[in-house]
Motif scaffolding. Structure first.
Motif, mmCIF file in Angstrom:
data_model
loop_
_atom_site.group_PDB
_atom_site.id
_atom_site.type_symbol
_atom_site.label_atom_id
_atom_site.label_comp_id
_atom_site.label_asym_id
_atom_site.label_seq_id
_atom_site.Cartn_x
_atom_site.Cartn_y
_atom_site.Cartn_z
ATOM 1 N N VAL A 38 29.115 -41.692 -60.181
ATOM 2 C CA VAL A 38 29.320 -43.092 -59.809
ATOM 3 C C VAL A 38 30.672 -43.226 -59.110
ATOM 4 C CG1 VAL A 38 29.179 -45.478 -60.624
ATOM 5 C CG2 VAL A 38 28.214 -43.633 -62.013
ATOM 6 N N ALA A 39 30.759 -44.133 -58.119
ATOM 7 C CA ALA A 39 32.031 -44.382 -57.440
ATOM 8 C C ALA A 39 32.058 -45.795 -56.879
ATOM 9 C CB ALA A 39 32.248 -43.366 -56.310
ATOM 10 N N GLY A 40 33.262 -46.354 -56.802
ATOM 11 C CA GLY A 40 33.456 -47.653 -56.177
ATOM 12 C C GLY A 40 33.334 -48.822 -57.132
ATOM 13 N N ASP A 41 33.073 -50.001 -56.557
ATOM 14 C CA ASP A 41 33.081 -51.248 -57.321
ATOM 15 C C ASP A 41 32.077 -51.268 -58.459
ATOM 16 O OD1 ASP A 41 34.822 -51.873 -55.316
ATOM 17 O OD2 ASP A 41 33.731 -53.609 -54.565
ATOM 18 N N VAL A 42 31.020 -50.472 -58.378
ATOM 19 C CA VAL A 42 29.953 -50.521 -59.371
ATOM 20 C C VAL A 42 30.288 -49.688 -60.607
ATOM 21 C CG1 VAL A 42 28.597 -48.527 -58.597
ATOM 22 C CG2 VAL A 42 27.425 -50.554 -59.506
ATOM 23 N N SER A 43 31.397 -48.960 -60.588
ATOM 24 C CA SER A 43 31.725 -48.051 -61.696
ATOM 25 C C SER A 43 32.609 -48.716 -62.749
ATOM 26 C CB SER A 43 32.447 -46.812 -61.161
ATOM 27 O OG SER A 43 33.755 -47.150 -60.725
ATOM 28 N N ARG A 44 32.555 -48.172 -63.964
ATOM 29 C CA ARG A 44 33.493 -48.497 -65.049
ATOM 30 C C ARG A 44 33.997 -47.163 -65.576
ATOM 31 N NH1 ARG A 44 30.337 -50.826 -69.589
ATOM 32 N NH2 ARG A 44 32.356 -51.379 -70.485
ATOM 33 N N PHE A 45 35.301 -46.954 -65.514
ATOM 34 C CA PHE A 45 35.823 -45.634 -65.859
ATOM 35 C C PHE A 45 37.062 -45.771 -66.747
ATOM 36 C CE2 PHE A 45 37.930 -47.111 -62.080
ATOM 37 C CZ PHE A 45 39.257 -46.717 -62.228
ATOM 38 N N PRO A 46 37.319 -44.780 -67.619
ATOM 39 C CA PRO A 46 38.468 -44.852 -68.516
ATOM 40 C C PRO A 46 39.742 -44.401 -67.816
ATOM 41 C CG PRO A 46 37.234 -42.853 -68.952
ATOM 42 C CD PRO A 46 36.483 -43.592 -67.877
ATOM 43 N N HIS A 47 40.873 -44.981 -68.231
ATOM 44 C CA HIS A 47 42.163 -44.609 -67.656
ATOM 45 C C HIS A 47 43.174 -44.482 -68.780
ATOM 46 C CE1 HIS A 47 45.450 -44.174 -64.916
ATOM 47 N NE2 HIS A 47 44.713 -44.466 -63.855
ATOM 48 N N PRO A 48 43.818 -43.323 -68.947
ATOM 49 C CA PRO A 48 44.737 -43.127 -70.068
ATOM 50 C C PRO A 48 45.960 -44.028 -70.030
ATOM 51 C CG PRO A 48 44.839 -41.282 -68.529
ATOM 52 C CD PRO A 48 43.653 -42.098 -68.137
ATOM 53 N N ILE B 25 28.460 -49.473 -64.128
ATOM 54 C CA ILE B 25 27.903 -48.263 -64.738
ATOM 55 C C ILE B 25 29.050 -47.480 -65.373
ATOM 56 C CG2 ILE B 25 26.547 -46.183 -64.343
ATOM 57 C CD1 ILE B 25 25.725 -47.562 -61.637
ATOM 58 N N ALA B 26 28.963 -47.239 -66.669
ATOM 59 C CA ALA B 26 30.014 -46.510 -67.366
ATOM 60 C C ALA B 26 29.976 -45.037 -66.978
ATOM 61 C CB ALA B 26 29.852 -46.665 -68.876
ATOM 62 N N CYS B 27 31.156 -44.473 -66.740
ATOM 63 C CA CYS B 27 31.251 -43.063 -66.402
ATOM 64 C C CYS B 27 32.521 -42.488 -67.005
ATOM 65 C CB CYS B 27 31.233 -42.856 -64.887
ATOM 66 S SG CYS B 27 32.640 -43.579 -64.006
ATOM 67 N N ASP B 28 32.634 -41.159 -66.993
ATOM 68 C CA ASP B 28 33.851 -40.538 -67.501
ATOM 69 C C ASP B 28 34.886 -40.468 -66.381
ATOM 70 O OD1 ASP B 28 33.125 -38.418 -65.865
ATOM 71 O OD2 ASP B 28 32.841 -36.979 -67.488
ATOM 72 N N ALA B 29 36.045 -39.896 -66.688
ATOM 73 C CA ALA B 29 37.107 -39.836 -65.690
ATOM 74 C C ALA B 29 36.757 -38.927 -64.526
ATOM 75 C CB ALA B 29 38.407 -39.368 -66.350
ATOM 76 N N GLY B 30 35.723 -38.108 -64.686
ATOM 77 C CA GLY B 30 35.251 -37.260 -63.595
ATOM 78 C C GLY B 30 34.138 -37.880 -62.786
ATOM 79 N N CYS B 31 33.860 -39.178 -63.027
ATOM 80 C CA CYS B 31 32.865 -39.960 -62.296
ATOM 81 C C CYS B 31 31.430 -39.610 -62.670
ATOM 82 C CB CYS B 31 33.046 -39.838 -60.779
ATOM 83 S SG CYS B 31 34.707 -40.236 -60.202
#
Length: 451
Positions: free
Chosen positions: A284-294, A263-269
């Motif tokens: 969203v949190a954990g293995d199921v998340s997709r999050f951006p990292h600078p 599940i795509a999310c922002d850097a604030g989850c």
């Protein structure tokens, strides 16, 4: 949503490591409202890493892997019931028993499940296992304790390699098949994967690379497998270590940006909806998340890391009960570790986000080293083998975008740019196992979309 963010109704979907730590953190952050945790397994949250280590070796039982609670989250636990849908407009979590749970904010922490052997009849043979759940660990440990003649492990990722290591420590013969050129190549790149291959073979593993399993044999019980090179492996037990599947199917009609990579999310989850618009009440949190990292080109990272689940859960919990100006981003540098064949392997950063590597300390021959990864002249990751004390230094280099090769003082010998070698990170589609760190955009060394 209530005017007071410390009050209201919060539902956590996923009685996982991330779900538990988020529930605890919500109370630590001062949340006083109703808190419900939903889990599809009948167990309270438990620790998964010991399943491929201590449990298989008989040093612990699957029942003793329950996660300790840092504090009582004062939650209603709805265990053994699966979430089947999320109504964003009605703000309700739908359950398989027909009930629905109203929420003001919801945290999705449903994690992953093991990717099964794709042929159902073959997967149903007695002696064919996956390893993800507590029941998986208990069943496989019991079978290994019976002393099988040989175990076949399909997939040379971290889970498959740890299972092979446990088999050899128990004195059980084991064959590992990997479609890629070496074990762990998808996580560590070509150079370190060669060391992994040497260590497996030196410890008596029958390692077959560049091949796939085409069929599992047996009439009721597993007896062996056919390989793509025409050979056959006779074995009593088979473990499919083919990577993980994100548990997102229940969100198919929710309107969230949920897919095979999570599940795509922002850097604030905060989760994105299907149009890329951030939500205010779905986290969203954990293995199921997709999050951006600078630090990694703002690519959406998909991680199967214990530490990431804990840190992201705490960030998500904080942001669920604090207004915008007080919210914080999830910017932790990924850390991963594995123990196999007597070696302690630790990783910081994203090794797959690289184009070159250099051995900064130790050597492959000594089987004790620190390998630093770089992308376009910047340090992006480091992996140590039996040299974990050096990892914090390399973490600092990653966080400060230090130049690659590492500057003077970062190594126990001089490093010149011309001794760096390509990191040789393969396309994940050519591997038997799924990567534990996935860049869900293009790979750094080629303009390729990973589907």
């Amino acid at each position: 949503m209530p005017a007071d963010l410390k009050d209201g109704r919060i539902v956590v979907v996923g009685a996982s490591l991330a779900g538990l730590r988020a529930a605890e953190a919500l109370r630590e952050e001062g949340f006083t409202g109703s808190l419900t945790v939903v889990g599809d397994e009948p167990h309270v949250p438990y620790d998964r890493p010991p399943l491929s280590k201590q449990v298989l070796l008989g040093q612990a039982t699957a029942e003793t892997t329950e996660l300790p609670m840092r504090r009582d989250p004062d939650a209603e636990w709805r265990l053994g019931v699966r979430a089947t849908g999320l109504d964003l407009l009605g703000k309700r979590v739908l359950l398989e028993d027909g009930e629905s749970l109203p929420y003001d904010r919801v945290l999705i922490a449903t994690g992953t499940r093991a990717r099964p052997w794709p042929h159902k009849e073959e997967a149903a043979l007695d002696g064919v296992f996956t390893l993800r759940s507590r029941e998986d660990g208990a069943g496989l440990a019991e079978r290994l304790a019976e002393g099988p003649e040989r175990v076949l492990v399909i997939g040379g990722g971290f889970t498959g390699s740890e299972i092979a290591s446990a088999c050899r420590e128990l004195g059980v013969q084991v064959t590992v098949t990997e479609r890629g050129p070496a074990p762990l190549v998808g996580a560590l790149g070509g150079t370190l994967s060669k060391l992994a291959a040497v260590m497996q073979r030196n410890n008596g593993v029958d390692l077959r690379t560049g091949v796939t399993v085409t069929a599992l044999n047996g009439n009721g019980a597993f007896t062996g497998a056919e390989l793509s090179d025409g050979s056959r492996v006779d074995a009593d037990v088979c473990v499919a270590a083919l990577g993980a599947i994100r548990n997102v199917e229940w969100l198919a009609d929710s309107g969230l940006a949920a897919g095979p990579r999570g599940i795509a999310c922002d850097a604030g989850c905060r989760a994105f909806n299907m149009y890329g618009i951030v939500t205010d009440d779905v986290f969203v949190a954990g293995d199921v998340s997709r999050f951006p990292h600078p630090l990694f080109g703002y690519q959406l990272l998909s991680l199967e890391h214990w530490g990431n689940a804990v840190e992201q859960a705490e960030v998500a919990a904080h942001n669920m009960v604090n207004p915008g100006p007080l919210q914080r981003p999830h910017l932790a540098v990924p850390v991963f570790w594995s123990t196999q064949f007597g070696l302690n392997i630790k990783s910081v950063g994203v090794p797959t986000y690289s184009d070159h590597v250099v051995i900064a300390q130790g050597s492959l021959e000594a089987r004790r080293l620190a390998m630093v990864y770089g992308y376009k002249g910047r340090v992006t990751a480091a992996v140590t083998v039996d040299m974990a004390k050096s990892l914090d230094y390399y973490r600092h280099l990653i966080e400060t975008a230090a130049a690659f090769p590492p500057p003077p003082g970062a190594a126990d010998r001089a490093i010149a740019a011309d001794v760096t070698i390509p990191s040789d990170v393969p396309d994940p589609s050519v591997l038997s196992h799924g990567p534990t760190v996935a860049l869900t955009g293009h790979l750094p060394d080629r303009r390729l979309t990973v589907v």
